[in-house]
Design an enzyme around this catalytic site. Structure first.
Site, PDB file in Angstrom:
ATOM      1  N   ARG A  50       0.849  -1.195   0.000  1.00  0.00           N
ATOM      2  CA  ARG A  50       0.000   0.000   0.000  1.00  0.00           C
ATOM      3  C   ARG A  50       0.887   1.249   0.000  1.00  0.00           C
ATOM      4  O   ARG A  50       1.224   1.790   1.048  1.00  0.00           O
ATOM      5  CB  ARG A  50      -0.913   0.005   1.222  1.00  0.00           C
ATOM      6  CG  ARG A  50      -1.920  -1.138   1.220  1.00  0.00           C
ATOM      7  CD  ARG A  50      -2.763  -1.099   2.492  1.00  0.00           C
ATOM      8  NE  ARG A  50      -3.734  -2.171   2.526  1.00  0.00           N
ATOM      9  CZ  ARG A  50      -4.559  -2.385   3.548  1.00  0.00           C
ATOM     10  NH1 ARG A  50      -4.500  -1.600   4.624  1.00  0.00           N
ATOM     11  NH2 ARG A  50      -5.415  -3.381   3.509  1.00  0.00           N
ATOM     12  N   ASP A  52       2.210   5.026  -0.203  1.00  0.00           N
ATOM     13  CA  ASP A  52       1.668   6.280   0.317  1.00  0.00           C
ATOM     14  C   ASP A  52       1.473   7.303  -0.794  1.00  0.00           C
ATOM     15  O   ASP A  52       1.915   7.111  -1.931  1.00  0.00           O
ATOM     16  CB  ASP A  52       2.609   6.868   1.375  1.00  0.00           C
ATOM     17  CG  ASP A  52       2.642   6.056   2.650  1.00  0.00           C
ATOM     18  OD1 ASP A  52       1.614   5.439   2.982  1.00  0.00           O
ATOM     19  OD2 ASP A  52       3.702   6.024   3.303  1.00  0.00           O
ATOM     20  N   ARG A 198      11.684   5.376   3.781  1.00  0.00           N
ATOM     21  CA  ARG A 198      11.856   6.831   3.808  1.00  0.00           C
ATOM     22  C   ARG A 198      12.552   7.283   5.088  1.00  0.00           C
ATOM     23  O   ARG A 198      13.332   8.245   5.084  1.00  0.00           O
ATOM     24  CB  ARG A 198      10.501   7.516   3.648  1.00  0.00           C
ATOM     25  CG  ARG A 198       9.912   7.362   2.251  1.00  0.00           C
ATOM     26  CD  ARG A 198       8.453   7.783   2.212  1.00  0.00           C
ATOM     27  NE  ARG A 198       8.281   9.167   2.624  1.00  0.00           N
ATOM     28  CZ  ARG A 198       7.092   9.712   2.919  1.00  0.00           C
ATOM     29  NH1 ARG A 198       5.993   8.958   2.872  1.00  0.00           N
ATOM     30  NH2 ARG A 198       7.007  10.975   3.264  1.00  0.00           N
TER      31      ARG A 198
END
Length: 245
Positions: A50, A52, A198
Protein backbone atom coordinates in the site's frame (compact mmCIF):
# COMPACT_ATOMS: atom_id res chain seq x y z
CA UNK A 1 -13.81 -17.63 -9.82
CA UNK A 2 -10.94 -16.77 -12.18
CA UNK A 3 -8.16 -14.80 -10.47
CA UNK A 4 -5.89 -12.34 -12.26
CA UNK A 5 -2.49 -11.00 -11.25
CA UNK A 6 -1.54 -7.54 -12.48
CA UNK A 7 1.90 -5.93 -12.65
CA UNK A 8 1.36 -2.18 -12.51
CA UNK A 9 3.40 0.95 -13.13
CA UNK A 10 2.22 4.35 -11.92
CA UNK A 11 3.18 7.90 -11.12
CA UNK A 12 1.97 8.43 -7.58
CA UNK A 13 2.02 12.24 -7.72
CA UNK A 14 -1.72 12.87 -8.32
CA UNK A 15 -2.97 10.18 -5.96
CA UNK A 16 -3.52 9.94 -2.20
CA UNK A 17 -1.69 6.61 -2.29
CA UNK A 18 -2.75 3.10 -3.23
CA UNK A 19 -5.61 2.63 -0.75
CA UNK A 20 -9.12 3.91 -1.34
CA UNK A 21 -10.09 7.05 0.57
CA UNK A 22 -13.41 8.81 0.80
CA UNK A 23 -12.28 12.31 -0.12
CA UNK A 24 -9.65 11.93 -2.87
CA UNK A 25 -8.61 9.67 -5.74
CA UNK A 26 -6.36 6.67 -5.02
CA UNK A 27 -4.62 4.27 -7.38
CA UNK A 28 -6.90 1.49 -6.12
CA UNK A 29 -10.05 3.42 -6.94
CA UNK A 30 -8.84 4.31 -10.44
CA UNK A 31 -7.95 0.67 -11.12
CA UNK A 32 -11.20 -0.76 -9.74
CA UNK A 33 -13.20 1.76 -11.75
CA UNK A 34 -11.40 0.60 -14.90
CA UNK A 35 -12.06 -3.07 -14.07
CA UNK A 36 -15.76 -2.39 -13.67
CA UNK A 37 -15.84 -0.37 -16.90
CA UNK A 38 -14.68 -3.31 -19.02
CA UNK A 39 -16.13 -6.26 -17.08
CA UNK A 40 -19.32 -4.86 -15.58
CA UNK A 41 -18.25 -6.28 -12.21
CA UNK A 42 -17.54 -4.23 -9.09
CA UNK A 43 -14.47 -5.82 -7.50
CA UNK A 44 -12.03 -5.05 -4.70
CA UNK A 45 -8.37 -5.49 -5.58
CA UNK A 46 -5.71 -6.74 -3.18
CA UNK A 47 -2.15 -5.40 -3.46
CA UNK A 48 1.36 -6.37 -2.43
CA UNK A 49 2.19 -2.93 -1.03
CA UNK A 50 0.00 0.00 0.00
CA UNK A 51 2.15 2.85 -1.27
CA UNK A 52 1.67 6.28 0.32
CA UNK A 53 0.65 9.51 -1.38
CA UNK A 54 3.25 10.58 -3.94
CA UNK A 55 5.10 7.22 -3.99
CA UNK A 56 5.62 5.71 -7.44
CA UNK A 57 5.67 2.12 -8.71
CA UNK A 58 7.43 0.33 -11.52
CA UNK A 59 6.41 -3.16 -10.43
CA UNK A 60 3.43 -3.02 -8.09
CA UNK A 61 1.40 -6.24 -7.99
CA UNK A 62 -2.32 -6.67 -7.34
CA UNK A 63 -4.86 -9.43 -7.81
CA UNK A 64 -8.63 -9.59 -8.24
CA UNK A 65 -11.35 -12.12 -9.03
CA UNK A 66 -13.98 -12.03 -11.76
CA UNK A 67 -17.03 -14.21 -12.30
CA UNK A 68 -16.35 -14.53 -16.03
CA UNK A 69 -13.12 -15.89 -17.50
CA UNK A 70 -11.22 -13.47 -19.74
CA UNK A 71 -8.07 -13.76 -21.82
CA UNK A 72 -5.33 -12.05 -19.74
CA UNK A 73 -4.08 -10.07 -22.74
CA UNK A 74 -7.57 -8.68 -23.28
CA UNK A 75 -7.77 -7.76 -19.61
CA UNK A 76 -4.55 -5.75 -19.74
CA UNK A 77 -5.51 -4.04 -23.01
CA UNK A 78 -8.98 -3.14 -21.71
CA UNK A 79 -7.61 -1.81 -18.44
CA UNK A 80 -5.01 0.33 -20.15
CA UNK A 81 -7.76 1.81 -22.33
CA UNK A 82 -10.04 2.60 -19.40
CA UNK A 83 -7.24 3.88 -17.17
CA UNK A 84 -6.52 6.79 -19.50
CA UNK A 85 -5.77 9.62 -18.76
CA UNK A 86 -4.52 8.50 -15.31
CA UNK A 87 -0.74 7.88 -15.11
CA UNK A 88 -1.28 4.16 -14.46
CA UNK A 89 -0.28 1.38 -16.85
CA UNK A 90 -0.78 -2.38 -16.66
CA UNK A 91 2.53 -3.95 -17.68
CA UNK A 92 1.33 -7.54 -17.48
CA UNK A 93 -1.74 -9.61 -16.63
CA UNK A 94 -1.78 -13.32 -15.99
CA UNK A 95 -4.28 -15.87 -14.75
CA UNK A 96 -3.28 -17.39 -11.40
CA UNK A 97 -4.64 -19.99 -9.03
CA UNK A 98 -7.06 -19.13 -6.25
CA UNK A 99 -4.27 -19.68 -3.71
CA UNK A 100 -2.28 -16.71 -5.05
CA UNK A 101 -2.36 -13.64 -2.81
CA UNK A 102 -0.61 -10.48 -3.96
CA UNK A 103 0.27 -9.55 -0.39
CA UNK A 104 0.71 -12.82 1.48
CA UNK A 105 2.37 -14.83 -1.30
CA UNK A 106 5.16 -12.25 -1.70
CA UNK A 107 8.69 -13.47 -0.87
CA UNK A 108 10.46 -10.11 -1.22
CA UNK A 109 9.75 -6.46 -1.93
CA UNK A 110 12.26 -4.19 -3.64
CA UNK A 111 12.25 -0.40 -3.28
CA UNK A 112 14.43 2.30 -4.81
CA UNK A 113 14.94 5.81 -3.49
CA UNK A 114 16.36 8.46 -5.83
CA UNK A 115 18.12 11.61 -4.60
CA UNK A 116 19.07 14.34 -7.07
CA UNK A 117 22.33 15.59 -5.55
CA UNK A 118 23.28 18.82 -7.26
CA UNK A 119 23.00 22.53 -6.64
CA UNK A 120 20.40 23.20 -9.34
CA UNK A 121 16.81 22.16 -8.64
CA UNK A 122 15.15 19.57 -10.91
CA UNK A 123 13.28 20.66 -14.00
CA UNK A 124 12.50 17.35 -15.75
CA UNK A 125 12.15 15.20 -12.62
CA UNK A 126 9.94 17.36 -10.42
CA UNK A 127 8.04 15.07 -8.00
CA UNK A 128 10.22 12.11 -9.08
CA UNK A 129 13.31 12.71 -6.90
CA UNK A 130 14.38 14.25 -3.61
CA UNK A 131 16.49 17.29 -4.38
CA UNK A 132 19.43 17.61 -1.96
CA UNK A 133 21.76 20.49 -2.85
CA UNK A 134 24.45 19.72 -0.26
CA UNK A 135 27.07 17.26 -1.61
CA UNK A 136 26.57 13.73 -0.27
CA UNK A 137 29.22 11.11 0.43
CA UNK A 138 27.55 8.04 -1.01
CA UNK A 139 30.39 5.77 0.13
CA UNK A 140 29.85 6.74 3.76
CA UNK A 141 26.11 6.26 3.29
CA UNK A 142 26.67 2.78 1.89
CA UNK A 143 29.03 1.84 4.73
CA UNK A 144 26.45 2.97 7.29
CA UNK A 145 23.68 1.10 5.50
CA UNK A 146 25.57 -2.19 5.81
CA UNK A 147 25.56 -1.90 9.61
CA UNK A 148 21.79 -2.32 9.87
CA UNK A 149 21.33 -5.33 7.59
CA UNK A 150 19.71 -8.42 9.08
CA UNK A 151 16.87 -8.99 11.51
CA UNK A 152 16.33 -6.18 14.01
CA UNK A 153 13.75 -4.19 15.90
CA UNK A 154 13.25 -1.25 13.50
CA UNK A 155 11.18 0.90 15.87
CA UNK A 156 13.47 3.89 15.19
CA UNK A 157 12.57 3.76 11.50
CA UNK A 158 8.88 2.98 11.96
CA UNK A 159 5.97 5.39 11.60
CA UNK A 160 4.01 6.12 14.76
CA UNK A 161 0.91 5.13 12.74
CA UNK A 162 2.36 1.77 11.66
CA UNK A 163 -0.19 -1.01 12.15
CA UNK A 164 2.24 -3.96 11.98
CA UNK A 165 2.02 -6.34 14.93
CA UNK A 166 5.78 -6.33 15.45
CA UNK A 167 8.67 -3.92 14.70
CA UNK A 168 10.92 -6.88 13.86
CA UNK A 169 11.95 -7.04 10.21
CA UNK A 170 14.77 -8.64 8.23
CA UNK A 171 16.52 -6.15 5.97
CA UNK A 172 18.18 -8.14 3.18
CA UNK A 173 19.66 -5.30 1.14
CA UNK A 174 20.39 -1.61 1.65
CA UNK A 175 22.83 -0.41 -1.00
CA UNK A 176 23.81 3.16 -1.87
CA UNK A 177 25.49 4.14 -5.12
CA UNK A 178 26.01 7.22 -7.26
CA UNK A 179 25.16 7.65 -10.95
CA UNK A 180 26.37 11.14 -11.91
CA UNK A 181 24.08 13.55 -10.01
CA UNK A 182 21.86 10.78 -8.67
CA UNK A 183 22.38 9.00 -5.35
CA UNK A 184 20.36 5.80 -5.50
CA UNK A 185 19.36 3.67 -2.52
CA UNK A 186 18.17 0.09 -3.10
CA UNK A 187 16.29 -1.66 -0.27
CA UNK A 188 15.01 -5.24 -0.21
CA UNK A 189 13.13 -7.23 2.43
CA UNK A 190 10.27 -9.66 2.64
CA UNK A 191 8.24 -6.88 4.25
CA UNK A 192 8.81 -3.33 5.42
CA UNK A 193 7.28 -1.29 8.22
CA UNK A 194 5.26 1.81 7.41
CA UNK A 195 7.65 4.60 6.34
CA UNK A 196 10.69 2.40 6.98
CA UNK A 197 12.49 3.07 3.69
CA UNK A 198 11.86 6.83 3.81
CA UNK A 199 12.95 6.95 7.45
CA UNK A 200 16.18 5.06 6.77
CA UNK A 201 16.83 7.33 3.78
CA UNK A 202 16.40 10.47 5.86
CA UNK A 203 18.94 9.18 8.36
CA UNK A 204 21.36 8.09 5.63
CA UNK A 205 21.25 11.63 4.26
CA UNK A 206 22.66 12.87 7.58
CA UNK A 207 25.54 10.43 7.18
CA UNK A 208 26.10 11.62 3.61
CA UNK A 209 26.21 15.25 4.73
CA UNK A 210 28.76 14.40 7.43
CA UNK A 211 26.37 15.40 10.22
CA UNK A 212 26.34 11.79 11.48
CA UNK A 213 29.38 9.49 11.56
CA UNK A 214 28.86 6.07 9.99
CA UNK A 215 28.34 4.50 13.44
CA UNK A 216 25.39 6.76 14.26
CA UNK A 217 22.99 4.90 11.98
CA UNK A 218 23.45 1.65 13.91
CA UNK A 219 23.28 3.56 17.19
CA UNK A 220 19.94 5.03 16.13
CA UNK A 221 18.64 1.57 15.23
CA UNK A 222 19.78 0.08 18.54
CA UNK A 223 18.07 2.89 20.48
CA UNK A 224 14.65 1.61 19.31
CA UNK A 225 13.45 5.20 19.64
CA UNK A 226 11.59 7.05 16.88
CA UNK A 227 13.02 10.37 18.10
CA UNK A 228 16.50 9.15 17.11
CA UNK A 229 15.50 8.95 13.42
CA UNK A 230 16.56 11.68 11.01
CA UNK A 231 13.88 13.73 9.28
CA UNK A 232 11.94 11.39 6.99
CA UNK A 233 12.66 11.66 3.27
CA UNK A 234 9.78 12.90 1.09
CA UNK A 235 7.61 10.46 -0.84
CA UNK A 236 8.56 11.88 -4.25
CA UNK A 237 11.83 9.92 -4.54
CA UNK A 238 10.46 6.49 -3.58
CA UNK A 239 9.64 3.73 -6.09
CA UNK A 240 8.25 0.24 -5.52
CA UNK A 241 10.37 -1.58 -8.09
CA UNK A 242 9.38 -5.25 -7.93
CA UNK A 243 7.78 -8.03 -5.91
CA UNK A 244 9.20 -11.55 -5.81
CA UNK A 245 6.94 -14.60 -5.53
Amino acid sequence: MPRYKLTIEYDGTPFVGWQRQADALSVQEALETAIEAFSGEAVRTQTAGRTDAGVHARGQVAHFDLEREWDPFRVSEALNFHLKPHPIVILNCEAVGEDFEARFSAKARHYRYVILNRRARPSLDVDKVWHVAVPLDEKAMHAAAQTILGRHDFTTFRSAQCQANSPLRTLDRLDVRREDDLVIIEASARAFLHHQVRSMTGSLKLVGEGRWPVSDLRAALDAKDRSRCGAMAPSSGLYLMAIDY
